[in-house]
Design an enzyme around this catalytic site. Structure first.
Site, PDB file in Angstrom:
ATOM      1  N   ARG A 172       0.877  -1.269   0.055  1.00  0.00           N
ATOM      2  CA  ARG A 172      -0.395   0.181  -0.146  1.00  0.00           C
ATOM      3  C   ARG A 172       0.480   1.794  -0.021  1.00  0.00           C
ATOM      4  NH1 ARG A 172      -2.229  -3.028  -1.126  1.00  0.00           N
ATOM      5  NH2 ARG A 172      -4.444  -4.257   0.179  1.00  0.00           N
ATOM      6  N   SER A 221     -10.091   1.229   4.112  1.00  0.00           N
ATOM      7  CA  SER A 221      -9.194   0.430   5.317  1.00  0.00           C
ATOM      8  C   SER A 221      -8.835   2.019   5.610  1.00  0.00           C
ATOM      9  CB  SER A 221      -8.388  -0.473   4.826  1.00  0.00           C
ATOM     10  OG  SER A 221      -9.183  -1.736   4.453  1.00  0.00           O
ATOM     11  N   GLU A 291      -3.440   4.715   6.158  1.00  0.00           N
ATOM     12  CA  GLU A 291      -3.095   3.728   4.776  1.00  0.00           C
ATOM     13  C   GLU A 291      -3.790   5.158   3.742  1.00  0.00           C
ATOM     14  OE1 GLU A 291      -4.406   0.497   3.354  1.00  0.00           O
ATOM     15  OE2 GLU A 291      -5.639   0.760   1.921  1.00  0.00           O
TER      16      GLU A 291
END
Ligand SMILES: Cc1cc2nc3c(=O)[nH]c(=O)nc-3n(C[C@H](O)[C@H](O)[C@H](O)COP(=O)(O)OP(=O)(O)OC[C@H]3O[C@@H](n4cnc5c(N)ncnc54)[C@H](O)[C@@H]3O)c2cc1C
Length: 299
Positions: A172, A221, A291
């Site tokens: 990520r 997320s 994230e």
């Protein structure tokens, strides 16, 4: 106040004081001073060359991983999703997808052409450009596993091709070259059964709808998964499911999602992100890494 104007030599649209809440999946965010949607790549080059060298830029896909603070963005947003949207087979096993193409469209295009590998993109509600920046992934697949080359643009409006070796690629996260942004990806895929790929994509979407609050505004997320664990497990074990600040709430369905229940401000969401991170660290001794990308001025 908002105004739209056409620049003389440009074909794209420039909006002033454009509310970013209209362009992020969290549905929050103050105004961008300037918001430019280029007509195409040439138009984008001309626009970039016209900007002062120190103009702050925010590149925007579908805003599905972005928290823009309530005070907005003091600079220019460059919105690609309605612009750089060409998608083509450039060799038997290679797809060129411009940065503004939605990931789901890339997945469907690959399946229709009997190409396998991109099925996981079907449920990622962002663009190809955003997927490159975030190394978006799901169900075991990751964007950069399939990238053979990318095209980037710089402030001088020059486009160049780079290979994966030019980037530091992680989970990520991708270390970008300073002053360059993505305009297209070349994906290298395997030949296979397109109908099976479509069926797999459908299955993955159903699985998402079962496990994620896909009907409420979120950015997916919020935290990366720590090595060998799941952020959602740690957040749930800290008793935070359903915890709210203002209109922002930790989802009951998936603890790593923060949803906007309808009245959230960016400040509510940011405060909740900080509260979750602090609580998890205090209770489990694990520092969660965010994230989603947070930008802009506090309101
Ligand atoms: C319901 C939901 C489910 C999700 N599920 C997943 C999932 O399973 N896996 C996953 O990885 N992500 C998931 N996400 C997060 C998000 O969809 C991805 O991170 C996606 O790749 C972001 O793409 P975007 O176009 O929306 O990027 P944006 O949110 O618009 O931008 C994200 C960042 O990339 C930068 N950027 C965007 N385009 C460019 C460009 N062309 N060049 C340079 N910089 C650029 C932006 O400035 C920003 O810093 C989910 C989000 C939601 C809302």
């Amino acid at each position: 106040m908002m105004a739209a104007q056409k620049l003389p030599q440009l074909r794209g649209t420039l909006l002033l004081d454009e509310p970013m809440a209209r362009h992020t999946t969290w549905r929050v965010g103050g105004p961008a001073q300037r918001f430019f949607a280029p007509a195409d790549l040439t138009d984008l080059s001309v626009f970039l060359r016209s900007l002062p060298a120190d103009e702050a830029l925010l590149w925007l896909g579908l805003g599905s991983n972005l928290l823009v603070r309530d005070g907005g963005f003091a600079g220019t947003v460059i919105a690609l999703h309605a612009a750089l949207n060409s998608l083509a087979l450039t060799a038997p096993l290679t797809v060129r997808a411009e940065a503004g193409v939605p990931c789901a469209k890339v997945a469907r295009f690959c399946a229709r052409n009997d190409l396998l590998g991109a099925e996981f993109l079907v449920g990622i509600p962002g663009t190809m450009g955003g997927a490159l920046v975030m190394n978006a992934g799901a169900f075991g697949g990751m964007t950069w596993e399939h990238v053979s080359a990318v095209e980037t643009i710089n402030r001088a409006g020059n486009v160049r091709t780079r290979g994966p070796a030019d980037f530091q690629i992680g989970y990520r996260h991708v270390q970008m070259t300073e002053g360059e942004w993505f305009v297209a990806a070349h994906l290298s895929l395997k030949h296979g059964d397109g109908a099976a790929a479509q069926a797999r994509g459908k299955e993955l979407l159903e699985q998402r709808n079962r496990t994620q609050p896909t009907n409420q505004p979120s950015c997916g997320s919020v935290f990366r998964n720590p090595r060998g664990d799941h952020a959602a497990r740690l957040i749930e074990a800290a008793g935070l499911k359903g915890y709210s600040i203002g209109g922002a709430r930790v989802s009951e369905k998936h603890a790593n999602f923060i949803v906007n229940t309808g009245t959230a401000t960016a400040a509510d969401i940011e405060a909740l992100i900080e509260h979750v991170a602090e609580t998890v660290e205090r209770m489990h001794g694990v520092k969660l890494v965010r994230e989603c990308v947070v930008v802009g001025e506090r309101g």
